[in-house]
Design a protein around this motif. Sequence first.
Motif: not given
Length: 147
Positions: A114-120, A7-9, A123-126
């Motif tokens: 899907r759980e690993q996707f949700a975690i990733h 995700l680009v700022p 983290e990307a959003v944070q």
Amino acid sequence: MKLAIELVPIPTMNVNVRSHISSYRWRQLSLNIQRRDDYACVICERRKGHEVHKLHCHEQWEFNEKHEIQRLIGLQSLCFQCHMLKHIGFADMQGWIEQYALIEHFCEVNRVDREQFAIHLHEAVQQWMHRNRINWKVDLSAYTEWI
């Protein structure tokens, strides 16, 4: 992970090579990258004209938080799904593709559930939220010959 969300700022979303050159020059550059990448998505390896209709030219960024520099480090050929996953928030906002299709592609390429996707994604959003608070200087010097 082979396919990661990038995700680009918000402040630098439109600061890129594409925004600095004509659409003709961007198509030339994109075709050069596709040729270099043997007309295949560098992540899922689907080939243009066979498994996918076209390829997108994706800008790869490096973030130096200490010096507040966002540096363009490369360009790569991606299929539509891999490219939209890189920018999942923007793709979802634009309504270009259903999020469930992107999640399925992510899970298939990375061989995760899907759980690993949700975690990733979390983290990307944070990371994105943190990077939005930085006053980035954008370095496009690796591609100045195109600008």
